[in-house]
Design an enzyme around this catalytic site. Structure first.
Site, short mmCIF file in Angstrom:
data_model
loop_
_atom_site.label_atom_id
_atom_site.label_comp_id
_atom_site.label_asym_id
_atom_site.label_seq_id
_atom_site.Cartn_x
_atom_site.Cartn_y
_atom_site.Cartn_z
N GLU A 13 9.05 -10.66 15.49
CA GLU A 13 9.24 -9.67 14.41
C GLU A 13 8.03 -8.74 14.38
O GLU A 13 6.90 -9.21 14.55
CB GLU A 13 9.36 -10.42 13.06
N ARG A 15 13.10 -19.55 10.63
CA ARG A 15 12.15 -18.89 11.53
C ARG A 15 12.86 -18.60 12.85
O ARG A 15 13.60 -19.45 13.37
CB ARG A 15 10.94 -19.79 11.81
N HIS A 51 13.86 -9.95 7.62
CA HIS A 51 13.14 -11.04 6.95
C HIS A 51 13.05 -10.81 5.43
O HIS A 51 11.97 -10.68 4.87
CB HIS A 51 11.74 -11.20 7.56
C1 8YV Z 1 7.78 -14.49 3.49
C2 8YV Z 1 8.89 -16.68 4.25
O1 8YV Z 1 8.29 -13.29 3.05
O2 8YV Z 1 7.88 -17.92 2.54
C3 8YV Z 1 8.21 -17.89 3.71
O3 8YV Z 1 8.00 -18.83 4.49
O4 8YV Z 1 9.40 -16.67 5.31
C4 8YV Z 1 8.96 -15.43 3.42
O5 8YV Z 1 9.16 -15.76 2.10
C5 8YV Z 1 7.12 -14.29 4.81
O6 8YV Z 1 6.63 -15.47 5.32
C6 8YV Z 1 6.00 -13.26 4.73
O7 8YV Z 1 4.87 -13.75 4.00
#
Ligand code: 8YV
Length: 311
Positions: free
Chosen positions: A259, A231, A277
């Site tokens: 983002e 993150r 991402h």
């Molecule tokens: C997602 C992610 O694409 O699963 C997670 O925590 O960061 C990613 O796989 C993102 O969170 C959007 O839903």
């Protein structure tokens, strides 16, 4: 029709229309899908007041305001393994179940991390920019030299499923792998002092927010690299930019603050490689995530306990 529960899906899922889980959901509920183009914030979605279940993205804030707008809500199925977008206390206070999608995206995110390691070490960003700007003037022995991963030390911060999967792949590449997490490994300061590459794989929470600041960067080795596929908010971006002027050789990021708006200083920095991402962005992982979220909703709407409950 008054007894058919309604479900809101924040964005179209990466599932075939004939997918068994999707069809099973449509059999028991009226499903509304917010389009990718929709500018209506999920909290203001006109269907929210009627829905018993919502499938949220990791980018949708689920706070008390959201929960107040959804008085019928029984479950939030977060289409992500991370759930830092959800106020778990507020959900608990309202009796709303929260589920996530662990496991199915572990390999995809670990593979992407290995890609980031290569991108940073072998200067993919600079190479692509040179080609796109028609600035490649010919091969020479000192052109864009990078570092080899084999023999270099990789420090993994956070050793959950994804951190462990990255460790296994990096080990197969001949890297010397160490880790640091609340569950074990070496002390974070020692990891920072001795690693050639530092890769972040911990969740975002009150303890990890801003965890990488000037102090941590100052500890990192001369010529080292930062990799972040966790993150953005775990890293203080100002401190990162300052460290890139001092001891850091480069950074490869799949995530960043605010983002999709990337700090222009990171966007244009030659030693910073950034992706939008994409950690879990494979056909396999996204189908798995969608099925876990859909199945959690089906279970709750059918009065059964769902898998992957986080609250
Ligand atoms: C997602 C992610 O694409 O699963 C997670 O925590 O960061 C990613 O796989 C993102 O969170 C959007 O839903």
């Amino acid at each position: 029709m008054c007894c058919v529960p309604e479900v809101l899906v924040s964005r179209p899922l990466a599932l075939e229309s004939g997918d068994a889980a999707w069809l099973a959901l449509k059999k028991i509920a009226r499903v509304h899908v917010r389009t990718v183009e929709s500018k209506v914030a999920l909290t203001r979605h006109p269907k929210l007041k009627n829905v018993a279940a919502v499938i949220t993205m990791g980018t949708d804030p689920v706070d008390s305001k959201f929960l107040a707008a959804a008085p019928q809500l029984a479950i939030v199925a977060n289409h992500a393994v991370g759930y830092n977008n959800i106020d778990l206390d507020a959900a608990r206070a309202r009796g709303v179940i929260v589920c996530n999608t662990p496991g199915v995206l572990t390999n995809a995110t670990a593979e992407l991390t290995i890609g980031l390691l290569f991108a940073a070490a072998r200067r993919f960003g600079e190479g692509v920019t040179m080609i796109r700007k028609s600035a490649y003037r010919g091969w020479h022995p000192c052109l864009m030299l990078g570092r080899e991963l084999a023999g270099a030390r990789l420090g993994i911060v956070g050793h959950g499923r994804i951190g462990a999967a990255v460790a296994a792949k990096a080990w197969a590449l001949g890297m010397d792998v160490v880790h640091s997490s609340p569950m074990g490994g070496i002390a974070l300061d020692d990891l920072l002092r001795t690693s050639d590459f530092v890769s972040i794989h911990c969740p975002l929470n009150a303890k990890t927010k801003g965890m990488f600041g000037s102090r941590e960067f100052a500890l990192m080795k001369q010529g080292s690299y930062l990799i972040n596929a966790a993150r953005g908010e775990i890293v203080d971006e100002r401190a990162l930019l300052a460290a890139l002027r001092k001891n850091l050789r480069g950074a490869a990021l799949d995530v960043f603050h605010n983002e999709p708006k990337l700090n222009p200083k990171l966007r244009t920095h030659p030693a910073v490689f950034v992706l939008p991402h994409l950690g879990s962005a494979t056909v396999e992982a996204r189908a798995g995530m969608a099925r876990l979220a859909v199945n959690a909703v089906i279970e709750v709407l059918s009065g059964r306990p769902p898998a992957n409950r986080v609250s």
